[in-house]
Design an enzyme around this catalytic site. Structure first.
Site, PDB file in Angstrom:
ATOM      1  N   GLN A 107     -22.316 -15.940  49.386  1.00  0.00           N
ATOM      2  CA  GLN A 107     -21.853 -15.117  48.449  1.00  0.00           C
ATOM      3  C   GLN A 107     -21.596 -15.855  47.104  1.00  0.00           C
ATOM      4  O   GLN A 107     -21.616 -15.037  46.033  1.00  0.00           O
ATOM      5  CB  GLN A 107     -20.470 -14.671  48.883  1.00  0.00           C
ATOM      6  CG  GLN A 107     -20.307 -14.181  50.196  1.00  0.00           C
ATOM      7  CD  GLN A 107     -18.862 -14.027  50.664  1.00  0.00           C
ATOM      8  OE1 GLN A 107     -18.583 -14.384  51.831  1.00  0.00           O
ATOM      9  NE2 GLN A 107     -18.039 -13.288  49.936  1.00  0.00           N
ATOM     10  N   ASN A 108     -21.702 -16.993  46.880  1.00  0.00           N
ATOM     11  CA  ASN A 108     -21.869 -17.687  45.671  1.00  0.00           C
ATOM     12  C   ASN A 108     -22.712 -17.463  44.727  1.00  0.00           C
ATOM     13  O   ASN A 108     -23.935 -17.617  45.172  1.00  0.00           O
ATOM     14  CB  ASN A 108     -21.336 -19.224  45.811  1.00  0.00           C
ATOM     15  CG  ASN A 108     -19.884 -19.207  46.463  1.00  0.00           C
ATOM     16  OD1 ASN A 108     -19.197 -18.588  46.589  1.00  0.00           O
ATOM     17  ND2 ASN A 108     -19.947 -20.653  47.407  1.00  0.00           N
ATOM     18  N   HIS A 125     -25.250 -12.218  46.530  1.00  0.00           N
ATOM     19  CA  HIS A 125     -24.732 -11.747  45.548  1.00  0.00           C
ATOM     20  C   HIS A 125     -25.543 -12.173  43.940  1.00  0.00           C
ATOM     21  O   HIS A 125     -24.841 -12.057  43.046  1.00  0.00           O
ATOM     22  CB  HIS A 125     -23.294 -11.975  45.298  1.00  0.00           C
ATOM     23  CG  HIS A 125     -22.419 -11.241  46.409  1.00  0.00           C
ATOM     24  ND1 HIS A 125     -21.129 -11.766  46.761  1.00  0.00           N
ATOM     25  CD2 HIS A 125     -22.650 -10.263  47.279  1.00  0.00           C
ATOM     26  CE1 HIS A 125     -20.766 -11.226  47.986  1.00  0.00           C
ATOM     27  NE2 HIS A 125     -21.608 -10.139  47.874  1.00  0.00           N
ATOM     28  N   CYS A 166     -34.401  -8.661  26.229  1.00  0.00           N
ATOM     29  CA  CYS A 166     -35.570  -8.895  27.142  1.00  0.00           C
ATOM     30  C   CYS A 166     -36.608  -8.936  26.206  1.00  0.00           C
ATOM     31  O   CYS A 166     -37.215  -8.060  25.218  1.00  0.00           O
ATOM     32  CB  CYS A 166     -35.886  -7.512  27.901  1.00  0.00           C
ATOM     33  SG  CYS A 166     -37.366  -7.595  28.708  1.00  0.00           S
ATOM     34  N   CYS A 169     -39.400  -5.557  26.715  1.00  0.00           N
ATOM     35  CA  CYS A 169     -38.899  -4.293  26.127  1.00  0.00           C
ATOM     36  C   CYS A 169     -37.960  -4.097  24.992  1.00  0.00           C
ATOM     37  O   CYS A 169     -37.571  -3.017  24.367  1.00  0.00           O
ATOM     38  CB  CYS A 169     -38.597  -3.293  27.215  1.00  0.00           C
ATOM     39  SG  CYS A 169     -36.838  -3.871  27.992  1.00  0.00           S
ATOM     40  N   THR A 209     -14.591 -18.170  52.898  1.00  0.00           N
ATOM     41  CA  THR A 209     -14.581 -16.800  52.358  1.00  0.00           C
ATOM     42  C   THR A 209     -13.636 -15.885  53.194  1.00  0.00           C
ATOM     43  O   THR A 209     -13.462 -16.245  54.434  1.00  0.00           O
ATOM     44  CB  THR A 209     -16.029 -16.016  52.526  1.00  0.00           C
ATOM     45  OG1 THR A 209     -16.066 -14.788  52.280  1.00  0.00           O
ATOM     46  CG2 THR A 209     -16.460 -16.518  54.194  1.00  0.00           C
ATOM     47  N   SER A 210     -12.892 -14.892  52.612  1.00  0.00           N
ATOM     48  CA  SER A 210     -11.805 -14.179  53.293  1.00  0.00           C
ATOM     49  C   SER A 210     -12.267 -12.842  53.999  1.00  0.00           C
ATOM     50  O   SER A 210     -11.560 -12.137  54.737  1.00  0.00           O
ATOM     51  CB  SER A 210     -11.054 -13.967  52.201  1.00  0.00           C
ATOM     52  OG  SER A 210     -11.355 -13.279  51.144  1.00  0.00           O
ATOM     53  N   ASN A 234     -11.731 -22.566  57.077  1.00  0.00           N
ATOM     54  CA  ASN A 234     -10.943 -22.049  55.941  1.00  0.00           C
ATOM     55  C   ASN A 234      -9.433 -22.650  56.325  1.00  0.00           C
ATOM     56  O   ASN A 234      -8.493 -22.614  57.256  1.00  0.00           O
ATOM     57  CB  ASN A 234     -10.785 -20.515  55.980  1.00  0.00           C
ATOM     58  CG  ASN A 234     -10.313 -19.973  54.640  1.00  0.00           C
ATOM     59  OD1 ASN A 234      -9.638 -20.539  53.897  1.00  0.00           O
ATOM     60  ND2 ASN A 234     -11.019 -19.059  54.174  1.00  0.00           N
ATOM     61  N   GLU A 236      -6.629 -21.261  54.961  1.00  0.00           N
ATOM     62  CA  GLU A 236      -5.830 -20.236  55.057  1.00  0.00           C
ATOM     63  C   GLU A 236      -6.227 -19.506  56.642  1.00  0.00           C
ATOM     64  O   GLU A 236      -7.200 -19.495  57.054  1.00  0.00           O
ATOM     65  CB  GLU A 236      -5.986 -19.279  54.147  1.00  0.00           C
ATOM     66  CG  GLU A 236      -5.680 -19.704  52.826  1.00  0.00           C
ATOM     67  CD  GLU A 236      -6.030 -18.727  51.756  1.00  0.00           C
ATOM     68  OE1 GLU A 236      -6.621 -17.487  52.074  1.00  0.00           O
ATOM     69  OE2 GLU A 236      -6.049 -19.110  50.407  1.00  0.00           O
TER      70      GLU A 236
END
Length: 275
Positions: A107-108, A125, A166, A169, A209-210, A234, A236
């Site tokens: 996800q990083n 992502h 850009c 364009c 990751t949560s 994790n 947590e």
């Protein structure tokens, strides 16, 4: 770790599915990059007057390009000052040992996995190392080298603004990252590939990751439905993943930081492979 060693011994001897790593902001936090939603997180520091779901959108960018780019150049400064940590390097070594059975979905968007030497990384992502035309007239390109990173309060210069347009364009470039009002797709964010990897994973390591975004949750749920092993790494133990996996018979939890747990995991895998 003895139970995990036994699990891995069985999986590695079968020589079938993938050993997949799904990483999130927690692994990069140990390199000094604040997580998004913590008290000192990126959204808290960078968007004092905006909720993430408002600021981190294409809709907001389309009306406030300079402000969004100020924030992103501040973000880039944090990334460039960070270095990969022991967790990143351990994953790189695991890739070398496992070969084609290794998969990394992250996800990083900071590129620290690549900087540590990991070769095959699926960035679901996007990446702060690239930009693309906001009107999608061309493919993503590397981040322009001549643009200076900023403190959050620094304004863009006329040269910055010119370099953030850009060349094809003339419209604004945008960060090559997934915003809150956008959908996952295969072209930019490996949507179909991530599901295919999940469908062929024998053990999924969920690192730092949560479970606050949709595709990572779907990956975990896919592996869970297939009754394959899921290992949560994790410090947590009250994340969304802990909730949806509670009672799962194929769950193993390591309540340690990634820089502690992943080097241990690397040693276990290397020992089994070499035996």
């Amino acid at each position: 770790m003895e139970k995990l060693k036994s699990i891995l011994n069985t999986i590695l001897k079968e020589k079938k599915g993938y050993l997949t790593f799904l990483t999130g902001a927690g692994i990069s936090a140990e390199s000094g990059i604040p997580t998004y939603r913590s008290i000192d997180g990126i959204w808290v520091k960078g968007t004092k007057y905006h909720r993430p779901e408002e600021f981190g959108t294409y809709k907001y960018f389309s009306k406030n390009q300079e402000e969004v780019w100020q924030y992103n150049l501040f973000w880039k400064k944090l990334i460039e000052e960070a270095e990969p940590n022991l967790g990143h390097f351990a994953i790189t070594e695991i890739e070398k040992v496992l070969g084609d059975r290794f998969k990394l979905i992250t996800q990083n968007i900071d590129g620290l996995h690549q900087r540590s030497g990991t070769q095959k990384v699926y960035e679901i992502h996007g990446s702060k190392q690239k930009v693309r035309c906001s009107k999608e007239c061309s493919e993503p390109i590397d981040f322009p080298e001549n643009i200076n990173f900023k403190e959050y309060t620094e304004d863009l210069t006329p040269d910055d603004i010119d370099d953030l347009k850009c060349k094809k364009c003339g419209n604004w470039l945008r960060p090559h990252t997934l915003w809150f009002d956008e959908s996952y797709n295969e072209k930019y964010y490996h949507f179909d590939t991530a599901y295919d990897i999940a469908d062929n994973t024998d053990i999924l390591f969920v690192v730092g990751t949560s479970g606050s975004t949709a595709l990572p949750v779907s990956i975990v749920e896919t592996v869970k439905i297939r009754a394959k092993w899921i290992v949560l790494i994790n410090p947590e133990n009250d994340t969304y993943f802990d909730d949806i996996l509670r009672g799962c018979k194929t769950l193993y939890s390591i309540q340690e930081s990634s820089s502690v747990a992943l080097p241990q995991l690397k040693n276990i895998i290397a020992e089994i492979i070499s035996s």
